[in-house]
Design a protein around this motif. Structure first.
Motif, PDB file in Angstrom:
ATOM      1  N   ALA A 299     -48.913  -9.962  73.225  1.00  0.00           N
ATOM      2  CA  ALA A 299     -49.267 -10.830  72.034  1.00  0.00           C
ATOM      3  C   ALA A 299     -48.506 -10.462  70.831  1.00  0.00           C
ATOM      4  CB  ALA A 299     -50.812 -10.392  71.632  1.00  0.00           C
ATOM      5  N   GLY A 300     -47.847 -11.519  70.221  1.00  0.00           N
ATOM      6  CA  GLY A 300     -47.009 -11.301  69.080  1.00  0.00           C
ATOM      7  C   GLY A 300     -45.544 -10.640  69.227  1.00  0.00           C
ATOM      8  N   ARG A 301     -45.220 -10.331  70.568  1.00  0.00           N
ATOM      9  CA  ARG A 301     -43.934  -9.924  71.010  1.00  0.00           C
ATOM     10  C   ARG A 301     -42.786 -10.970  70.987  1.00  0.00           C
ATOM     11  NH1 ARG A 301     -46.384  -5.976  70.531  1.00  0.00           N
ATOM     12  NH2 ARG A 301     -46.442  -3.935  71.263  1.00  0.00           N
ATOM     13  N   PRO A 302     -41.953 -11.180  70.254  1.00  0.00           N
ATOM     14  CA  PRO A 302     -40.794 -12.312  70.416  1.00  0.00           C
ATOM     15  C   PRO A 302     -40.360 -12.214  71.940  1.00  0.00           C
ATOM     16  CG  PRO A 302     -40.124 -10.613  68.783  1.00  0.00           C
ATOM     17  CD  PRO A 302     -41.558 -10.265  69.086  1.00  0.00           C
ATOM     18  N   ALA A 303     -39.928 -13.218  72.299  1.00  0.00           N
ATOM     19  CA  ALA A 303     -39.166 -13.259  73.545  1.00  0.00           C
ATOM     20  C   ALA A 303     -38.174 -14.158  73.869  1.00  0.00           C
ATOM     21  CB  ALA A 303     -40.512 -13.599  74.906  1.00  0.00           C
ATOM     22  N   GLY A 304     -37.209 -13.936  74.964  1.00  0.00           N
ATOM     23  CA  GLY A 304     -36.354 -14.748  75.268  1.00  0.00           C
ATOM     24  C   GLY A 304     -36.157 -14.856  76.715  1.00  0.00           C
ATOM     25  N   ILE A 305     -35.644 -15.947  77.273  1.00  0.00           N
ATOM     26  CA  ILE A 305     -35.847 -16.166  78.606  1.00  0.00           C
ATOM     27  C   ILE A 305     -34.465 -16.852  78.982  1.00  0.00           C
ATOM     28  CG2 ILE A 305     -36.865 -17.447  80.378  1.00  0.00           C
ATOM     29  CD1 ILE A 305     -39.270 -18.122  78.833  1.00  0.00           C
ATOM     30  N   ILE A 306     -33.938 -16.202  80.068  1.00  0.00           N
ATOM     31  CA  ILE A 306     -32.514 -16.595  80.671  1.00  0.00           C
ATOM     32  C   ILE A 306     -32.504 -16.384  81.841  1.00  0.00           C
ATOM     33  CG2 ILE A 306     -31.496 -14.591  80.312  1.00  0.00           C
ATOM     34  CD1 ILE A 306     -28.927 -15.958  79.264  1.00  0.00           C
ATOM     35  N   GLY A 307     -31.897 -16.893  82.894  1.00  0.00           N
ATOM     36  CA  GLY A 307     -31.778 -17.044  84.114  1.00  0.00           C
ATOM     37  C   GLY A 307     -30.792 -17.618  84.905  1.00  0.00           C
ATOM     38  N   VAL A 308     -30.426 -17.270  86.025  1.00  0.00           N
ATOM     39  CA  VAL A 308     -29.278 -17.977  86.903  1.00  0.00           C
ATOM     40  C   VAL A 308     -29.711 -18.071  88.318  1.00  0.00           C
ATOM     41  CG1 VAL A 308     -28.210 -15.493  87.460  1.00  0.00           C
ATOM     42  CG2 VAL A 308     -26.776 -17.585  87.400  1.00  0.00           C
ATOM     43  N   SER A 309     -29.322 -19.162  88.941  1.00  0.00           N
ATOM     44  CA  SER A 309     -29.452 -19.222  90.032  1.00  0.00           C
ATOM     45  C   SER A 309     -28.102 -20.134  90.791  1.00  0.00           C
ATOM     46  CB  SER A 309     -30.787 -20.022  90.767  1.00  0.00           C
ATOM     47  OG  SER A 309     -30.571 -21.732  90.257  1.00  0.00           O
ATOM     48  N   GLN A 310     -28.311 -20.162  92.131  1.00  0.00           N
ATOM     49  CA  GLN A 310     -26.986 -21.116  92.875  1.00  0.00           C
ATOM     50  C   GLN A 310     -27.207 -22.517  92.708  1.00  0.00           C
ATOM     51  OE1 GLN A 310     -25.971 -19.591  96.438  1.00  0.00           O
ATOM     52  NE2 GLN A 310     -25.805 -17.492  95.667  1.00  0.00           N
ATOM     53  N   GLY A 311     -28.607 -22.893  92.356  1.00  0.00           N
ATOM     54  CA  GLY A 311     -28.671 -24.383  92.243  1.00  0.00           C
ATOM     55  C   GLY A 311     -28.224 -25.154  90.902  1.00  0.00           C
ATOM     56  N   LYS A 312     -28.156 -26.500  91.022  1.00  0.00           N
ATOM     57  CA  LYS A 312     -27.478 -27.059  89.711  1.00  0.00           C
ATOM     58  C   LYS A 312     -28.260 -27.056  88.352  1.00  0.00           C
ATOM     59  CE  LYS A 312     -24.725 -30.055  92.693  1.00  0.00           C
ATOM     60  NZ  LYS A 312     -23.384 -30.685  92.350  1.00  0.00           N
ATOM     61  N   ILE A 313     -29.657 -27.048  88.728  1.00  0.00           N
ATOM     62  CA  ILE A 313     -30.471 -27.062  87.511  1.00  0.00           C
ATOM     63  C   ILE A 313     -30.846 -25.569  87.117  1.00  0.00           C
ATOM     64  CG2 ILE A 313     -31.531 -29.174  87.806  1.00  0.00           C
ATOM     65  CD1 ILE A 313     -34.030 -27.803  88.855  1.00  0.00           C
ATOM     66  N   GLY A 314     -30.108 -24.644  87.649  1.00  0.00           N
ATOM     67  CA  GLY A 314     -30.245 -23.186  87.208  1.00  0.00           C
ATOM     68  C   GLY A 314     -31.652 -22.713  87.452  1.00  0.00           C
ATOM     69  N   THR A 315     -32.129 -22.089  86.571  1.00  0.00           N
ATOM     70  CA  THR A 315     -33.816 -21.661  86.685  1.00  0.00           C
ATOM     71  C   THR A 315     -34.573 -22.492  85.532  1.00  0.00           C
ATOM     72  OG1 THR A 315     -33.259 -19.905  85.099  1.00  0.00           O
ATOM     73  CG2 THR A 315     -32.865 -19.572  87.306  1.00  0.00           C
ATOM     74  N   ALA A 316     -34.426 -23.764  85.445  1.00  0.00           N
ATOM     75  CA  ALA A 316     -35.072 -24.490  84.548  1.00  0.00           C
ATOM     76  C   ALA A 316     -36.581 -24.667  84.692  1.00  0.00           C
ATOM     77  CB  ALA A 316     -34.544 -25.984  84.221  1.00  0.00           C
ATOM     78  N   LEU A 317     -36.987 -24.932  86.024  1.00  0.00           N
ATOM     79  CA  LEU A 317     -38.404 -24.873  86.324  1.00  0.00           C
ATOM     80  C   LEU A 317     -39.221 -23.884  86.195  1.00  0.00           C
ATOM     81  CD1 LEU A 317     -38.317 -27.827  89.012  1.00  0.00           C
ATOM     82  CD2 LEU A 317     -38.960 -27.812  86.522  1.00  0.00           C
ATOM     83  N   ALA A 318     -38.810 -22.432  86.397  1.00  0.00           N
ATOM     84  CA  ALA A 318     -39.159 -21.254  86.438  1.00  0.00           C
ATOM     85  C   ALA A 318     -39.244 -21.075  84.798  1.00  0.00           C
ATOM     86  CB  ALA A 318     -38.221 -20.207  87.099  1.00  0.00           C
ATOM     87  N   GLN A 319     -38.197 -21.214  84.123  1.00  0.00           N
ATOM     88  CA  GLN A 319     -38.373 -21.101  82.696  1.00  0.00           C
ATOM     89  C   GLN A 319     -39.480 -21.900  82.017  1.00  0.00           C
ATOM     90  OE1 GLN A 319     -34.551 -20.397  80.268  1.00  0.00           O
ATOM     91  NE2 GLN A 319     -33.509 -20.173  82.295  1.00  0.00           N
TER      92      GLN A 319
END
Length: 182
Positions: A103-123
């Motif tokens: 709670a309250g901790r600022p976060a950032g999300i990034i990810g990489v995959s071999q698929g064309k949409i990267g990690t869009a749905l996981a994110q």
């Protein structure tokens, strides 16, 4: 004093693309941020019956997050969502009720995959969870990265074709943490 960032890689693979991205990103961070890897592979499966006396890996996770000014999530996408090991870590850190370390901790999300949409749905799934956990999460720029062998140079640094975007992303994340921390 440097802001302390807990970094969590959602993959357990020995040669994980997300681990490689994570390690390369660390070479781009501003001097006022200090990144600390938080391992999640040794956490037991979450069981509410064990909340009163959690295992040492769970206590270690909670200490690491409690000491952090922000959290960086670097996650792959498994079956259009986040890996189970990452969800397990989030569940452990959120319990018992009223004692969430997220709670309250600022976060950032990034990810990489071999698929064309990267990690869009996981994110997107992770963003929903982090919203519930009351973690202000960097919204822009989004980083849905498709892996390319040219992404990293032979020494593991970010390649020329990706450097400007990823430097911009890590700089925005740093600003996000500075604005929201403490």
């Amino acid at each position: 004093m440097a802001l302390r960032i807990a970094s969590i890689v959602g993959s357990l693979r020995r040669d994980s693309l997300n681990r490689r991205l994570h390690d390369a990103l660390l070479r781009l961070v501003p001097a006022d941020l200090s990144f600390h890897d938080v391992p999640i592979g040794d956490l037991p499966l979450y069981n509410p019956d064990e909340e009163a006396d959690p295992a040492e890996p769970v206590r270690r996770l909670k200490r690491a997050i409690a000491e952090a000014d922000g959290v960086l999530f670097v996650t792959p996408e498994y079956n259009r969502s986040i890996p189970g090991v990452l969800k397990n870590a989030l569940d452990h850190g959120s319990r018992p009720p009223g004692e969430s370390v997220w709670a309250g901790r600022p976060a950032g999300i990034i990810g990489v995959s071999q698929g064309k949409i990267g990690t869009a749905l996981a994110q997107q799934h992770l963003r929903n969870i982090l919203a519930y956990l009351d973690m202000p999460t960097l919204g822009q720029p989004e980083a849905f990265i498709q892996w390319s062998d040219a992404m990293l140079d032979a020494d593991g640094t970010i390649g020329a074709g990706s450097r400007a975007f990823l430097q911009g992303w890590i700089d925005r994340f740093a600003g996000w943490v500075r604005r929201h921390a403490g």
